[in-house]
Write a protein that holds these residues in place. Structure first.
Motif, PDB file in Angstrom:
ATOM      1  N   GLN A 178       0.843  -1.196   0.000  1.00 37.27           N
ATOM      2  CA  GLN A 178       0.000   0.000   0.000  1.00 37.27           C
ATOM      3  C   GLN A 178       0.877   1.245   0.000  1.00 37.27           C
ATOM      4  N   ILE A 179       0.559   2.201  -0.854  1.00 41.02           N
ATOM      5  CA  ILE A 179       1.334   3.441  -0.913  1.00 41.02           C
ATOM      6  C   ILE A 179       0.395   4.638  -0.872  1.00 41.02           C
ATOM      7  N   THR A 180       0.932   5.757  -0.430  1.00 39.26           N
ATOM      8  CA  THR A 180       0.203   7.024  -0.469  1.00 39.26           C
ATOM      9  C   THR A 180       0.706   7.826  -1.655  1.00 39.26           C
ATOM     10  N   VAL A 181      -0.218   8.284  -2.476  1.00 36.12           N
ATOM     11  CA  VAL A 181       0.116   9.030  -3.683  1.00 36.12           C
ATOM     12  C   VAL A 181      -0.312  10.481  -3.500  1.00 36.12           C
ATOM     13  N   VAL A 182       0.584  11.400  -3.798  1.00 36.68           N
ATOM     14  CA  VAL A 182       0.262  12.826  -3.782  1.00 36.68           C
ATOM     15  C   VAL A 182       0.267  13.310  -5.224  1.00 36.68           C
ATOM     16  N   LEU A 183      -0.879  13.732  -5.718  1.00 32.92           N
ATOM     17  CA  LEU A 183      -1.002  14.183  -7.103  1.00 32.92           C
ATOM     18  C   LEU A 183      -0.449  15.597  -7.261  1.00 32.92           C
ATOM     19  N   PRO A 184      -0.192  16.041  -8.497  1.00 36.42           N
ATOM     20  CA  PRO A 184       0.360  17.389  -8.709  1.00 36.42           C
ATOM     21  C   PRO A 184      -0.469  18.498  -8.090  1.00 36.42           C
ATOM     22  N   ASP A 185      -1.798  18.301  -7.944  1.00 34.00           N
ATOM     23  CA  ASP A 185      -2.632  19.350  -7.347  1.00 34.00           C
ATOM     24  C   ASP A 185      -2.694  19.252  -5.825  1.00 34.00           C
ATOM     25  N   GLY A 186      -1.908  18.329  -5.223  1.00 33.84           N
ATOM     26  CA  GLY A 186      -1.851  18.212  -3.776  1.00 33.84           C
ATOM     27  C   GLY A 186      -2.794  17.189  -3.175  1.00 33.84           C
ATOM     28  N   ALA A 187      -3.677  16.627  -3.977  1.00 34.88           N
ATOM     29  CA  ALA A 187      -4.612  15.633  -3.460  1.00 34.88           C
ATOM     30  C   ALA A 187      -3.872  14.349  -3.084  1.00 34.88           C
ATOM     31  N   ALA A 264      -3.028 -11.040 -17.040  1.00 31.79           N
ATOM     32  CA  ALA A 264      -1.982 -11.747 -17.766  1.00 31.79           C
ATOM     33  C   ALA A 264      -2.547 -12.863 -18.626  1.00 31.79           C
ATOM     34  N   GLU A 265      -1.961 -13.006 -19.809  1.00 28.70           N
ATOM     35  CA  GLU A 265      -2.294 -14.113 -20.712  1.00 28.70           C
ATOM     36  C   GLU A 265      -1.029 -14.453 -21.488  1.00 28.70           C
ATOM     37  N   GLY A 266      -0.533 -15.672 -21.283  1.00 31.76           N
ATOM     38  CA  GLY A 266       0.726 -16.043 -21.916  1.00 31.76           C
ATOM     39  C   GLY A 266       1.860 -15.238 -21.335  1.00 31.76           C
ATOM     40  N   ASP A 267       2.736 -14.712 -22.208  1.00 36.51           N
ATOM     41  CA  ASP A 267       3.862 -13.930 -21.718  1.00 36.51           C
ATOM     42  C   ASP A 267       3.599 -12.429 -21.796  1.00 36.51           C
ATOM     43  N   GLU A 268       2.335 -12.059 -22.045  1.00 45.21           N
ATOM     44  CA  GLU A 268       1.964 -10.646 -22.077  1.00 45.21           C
ATOM     45  C   GLU A 268       0.878 -10.371 -21.036  1.00 45.21           C
ATOM     46  N   ALA A 269       0.735  -9.096 -20.659  1.00 47.59           N
ATOM     47  CA  ALA A 269      -0.270  -8.696 -19.680  1.00 47.59           C
ATOM     48  C   ALA A 269      -1.027  -7.492 -20.211  1.00 47.59           C
ATOM     49  N   GLU A 270      -2.351  -7.589 -20.196  1.00 48.86           N
ATOM     50  CA  GLU A 270      -3.191  -6.490 -20.675  1.00 48.86           C
ATOM     51  C   GLU A 270      -3.458  -5.511 -19.542  1.00 48.86           C
ATOM     52  N   VAL A 271      -3.368  -4.225 -19.853  1.00 47.71           N
ATOM     53  CA  VAL A 271      -3.588  -3.162 -18.878  1.00 47.71           C
ATOM     54  C   VAL A 271      -4.864  -2.417 -19.230  1.00 47.71           C
ATOM     55  N   ALA A 272      -5.659  -2.072 -18.217  1.00 49.28           N
ATOM     56  CA  ALA A 272      -6.873  -1.274 -18.425  1.00 49.28           C
ATOM     57  C   ALA A 272      -7.085  -0.382 -17.216  1.00 49.28           C
ATOM     58  N   LEU A 273      -7.566   0.834 -17.445  1.00 51.62           N
ATOM     59  CA  LEU A 273      -7.767   1.813 -16.387  1.00 51.62           C
ATOM     60  C   LEU A 273      -9.199   2.325 -16.398  1.00 51.62           C
ATOM     61  N   LEU A 274      -9.735   2.565 -15.215  1.00 47.53           N
ATOM     62  CA  LEU A 274     -11.009   3.254 -15.054  1.00 47.53           C
ATOM     63  C   LEU A 274     -10.836   4.291 -13.960  1.00 47.53           C
ATOM     64  N   VAL A 275     -10.945   5.578 -14.312  1.00 44.94           N
ATOM     65  CA  VAL A 275     -10.774   6.668 -13.356  1.00 44.94           C
ATOM     66  C   VAL A 275     -12.059   7.483 -13.334  1.00 44.94           C
ATOM     67  N   ARG A 276     -12.583   7.710 -12.147  1.00 42.86           N
ATOM     68  CA  ARG A 276     -13.817   8.492 -12.022  1.00 42.86           C
ATOM     69  C   ARG A 276     -13.639   9.867 -12.660  1.00 42.86           C
ATOM     70  N   ASP A 277     -14.686  10.374 -13.280  1.00 44.02           N
ATOM     71  CA  ASP A 277     -14.578  11.590 -14.094  1.00 44.02           C
ATOM     72  C   ASP A 277     -13.923  12.752 -13.359  1.00 44.02           C
ATOM     73  N   ASP A 278     -14.299  12.976 -12.085  1.00 45.68           N
ATOM     74  CA  ASP A 278     -13.752  14.136 -11.374  1.00 45.68           C
ATOM     75  C   ASP A 278     -12.306  13.941 -10.936  1.00 45.68           C
ATOM     76  N   TRP A 279     -11.730  12.734 -11.168  1.00 43.97           N
ATOM     77  CA  TRP A 279     -10.324  12.482 -10.853  1.00 43.97           C
ATOM     78  C   TRP A 279      -9.484  12.339 -12.121  1.00 43.97           C
ATOM     79  N   GLN A 280     -10.061  12.551 -13.273  1.00 46.85           N
ATOM     80  CA  GLN A 280      -9.319  12.467 -14.518  1.00 46.85           C
ATOM     81  C   GLN A 280      -8.525  13.761 -14.748  1.00 46.85           C
ATOM     82  N   ARG A 281      -7.475  13.636 -15.591  1.00 52.64           N
ATOM     83  CA  ARG A 281      -6.601  14.759 -15.941  1.00 52.64           C
ATOM     84  C   ARG A 281      -5.918  15.367 -14.716  1.00 52.64           C
ATOM     85  N   ARG A 282      -5.633  14.501 -13.725  1.00 59.89           N
ATOM     86  CA  ARG A 282      -4.960  14.977 -12.508  1.00 59.89           C
ATOM     87  C   ARG A 282      -3.691  14.169 -12.221  1.00 59.89           C
ATOM     88  N   GLY A 283      -3.312  13.280 -13.156  1.00 54.73           N
ATOM     89  CA  GLY A 283      -2.102  12.501 -12.989  1.00 54.73           C
ATOM     90  C   GLY A 283      -2.306  11.145 -12.341  1.00 54.73           C
TER      91      GLY A 283
END
Length: 351
Positions: A178-187, A264-283
Motif C-alpha cells: 500500500q502506498i500514499t500518492v500525492v497528485l500534482p494538485d496536492g490531493a 496476464a495471458e501467456g507472456d503478455e499482460a493487458e492493462v486497463a484503467l477506469l478513473v472516475r470523471d472528477d479524478w481524470q486529468r490529474r495525474g
C-alpha cells in the motif's frame, strides 16, 4: 463454584466421552464448553467446567480417571475462558491483521505458551509438534518456536496457529504494497491491491462514472459490468488489480475513485484503467499505469498491451507519459498498443 480447564485423552470409541462427562457430573461439575482434538493416541477432550468450591485439582483428576480418561491436565481458569473458541480466535485474527508485529503475542495468547521465539530458517528443520513444543513455519521466512509446560500440543492447535501465521503474512504483505500518492494538485490517495471486499465500492465507482468513461474502459457499451465480472477483475487468476482510495473527511468512509487492471495471458499482460470523471486529468491514471507496468516487468512478462479507441486522447497522452516506446496496431477505430518490457527474473527467497 470455580472455573477450571480440564484436558484428558480417552479412547476414540463410541460412548467413551459420555462416560467421562458422567463421572464429572456425579461430582457436581458443570461442563460449559468442550472441544475434541483428534490425535493418534485418542481423542483429547478439552473442557471448561464450573466445579463446586469443595473440589480441588486432585479431586478433578480422580474424577477424570474414573471416567476412563488419562494424561489428565487441570488448571484454574478465568472468566475470559467463557468466550467460545471460534470467537476468541477471530478476535486474535483481527488483532493480528491490525498489527502484524504482534504475532508472538497472538501465538502466546492463542496457545497459552510459556515461551515464543522466532529463529532463522535452518536447512532440514521441520514444522510440527513434539509434546509440549511446537515449530511453526513463518511464511515470511524462518520459524516460530513455542513451548509450554503442559498440556501437550495437539494437531488442531498446530493447524490454528499455522493458519493465523499465514493470515498475518498476507495482511503484512498487503500493507507493505500500500502506498500514499500525492497528485500534482496536492490531493492524496491510497493505492493498494484490490481485495474481494472492495466489490461494493467498485460497483459504486462504476455508477459514479459517466457513460462515456465506462464505454472507453470496456469498449462495448456504456453500462456497468455485472458484479460477477467485477469480482473476477478484483482478484484475477493471473495478474493484479489496484484500487485508488480516498477517505471522506466527515464520514471516514472509503471511496474507490479508480481501478487499474493487469490481466496476464501467456507472456503478455493487458492493462486497463477506469478513473472516475472528477479524478481524470490529474495525474492519477499515469501513476497507476506506471505502477502496473513495473509490476509486469518484475513478474517477468515480455510486454504490456493496452486496447483503446483511436479518439481516446487522454489515454494516449497517459501512455506517452510512461516514457516507453510502443508499437501501434490500428483496427478501425480501435488501437492496440504494445509496450515491450525488459523482463526480470522474479527474486527467489533463500534460506
Amino acid at each position: 463454584m470455580t472455573l477450571w480447564r480440564i484436558r484428558a485423552t480417552v479412547d476414540d470409541r463410541p460412548g467413551y466421552l459420555s462416560v467421562l462427562t458422567a463421572s464429572l457430573a456425579l461430582r457436581g461439575v458443570n461442563i460449559l464448553t468442550v472441544q475434541v482434538h483428534t490425535t493418534e493416541q485418542g481423542a483429547v477432550d478439552d473442557f471448561l467446567v464450573d466445579a463446586p468450591d469443595t473440589l480441588d485439582e486432585t479431586d478433578l483428576i480422580a474424577a477424570v480417571e474414573r471416567g476412563r480418561g488419562r494424561d489428565c491436565w487441570v488448571a484454574r481458569s478465568e472468566a475470559r475462558g467463557l468466550v467460545d473458541q471460534p470467537t476468541r480466535v477471530l478476535g486474535l485474527a483481527t488483532r493480528l491483521v491490525r498489527d502484524p508485529d504482534a504475532t508472538g503475542e497472538v501465538l502466546r495468547a492463542l496457545l497459552g505458551a510459556d515461551e515464543v521465539s522466532w529463529r532463522p530458517a535452518v536447512a532440514g528443520a521441520r514444522s510440527g509438534i513434539d509434546g509440549t513444543t511446537m515449530q511453526l513455519a513463518d511464511p515470511s521466512g524462518g520459524s516460530y518456536h513455542l513451548r509450554r509446560a503442559a498440556p501437550s500440543f495437539t494437531p488442531a492447535e498446530y493447524a490454528r496457529a499455522q493458519a493465523l501465521l499465514e493470515l498475518g503474512a498476507t495482511a503484512a504483505g498487503r500493507y507493505a504494497e500500500q502506498i500514499t500518492v500525492v497528485l500534482p494538485d496536492g490531493a492524496e490517495l491510497t493505492v493498494r491491491p484490490a481485495v474481494a471486499e472492495d466489490l461494493a465500492a467498485v460497483v459504486e465507482l462504476h455508477r459514479a462514472c459517466s457513460p462515456n468513461t465506462r464505454q472507453r474502459r470496456y469498449l462495448g457499451g456504456a453500462g456497468s459490468p455485472a458484479p460477477a465480472r467485477l469480482r473476477r477483475l478484483l482478484e484475477p487468476t493471473r495478474g493484479l488489480t489496484l484500487v485508488a482510495v480516498t477517505t471522506g473527511p466527515e464520514s471516514g468512509r472509503e471511496s474507490v475513485v479508480a481501478m487499474a487492471n493487469l490481466l496476464a495471458e501467456g507472456d503478455e499482460a493487458e492493462v486497463a484503467l477506469l478513473v472516475r470523471d472528477d479524478w481524470q486529468r490529474r495525474g492519477l491514471g499515469s501513476t497507476l499505469l506506471r505502477r502496473l507496468t513495473r509490476q509486469a516487468e518484475s513478474s517477468g512478462y515480455a510486454a504490456v498491451v493496452l486496447h483503446t479507441q483511436a479518439d481516446n486522447t487522454p489515454m494516449l497522452r497517459t501512455l506517452r507519459r510512461l516514457g516507453r516506446p510502443a508499437t501501434v496496431e490500428p483496427d478501425g477505430g480501435l488501437l492496440t498498443l504494445t509496450v515491450p518490457l525488459a523482463a526480470e527474473v522474479p527474486a527467489q527467497r533463500t534460506g
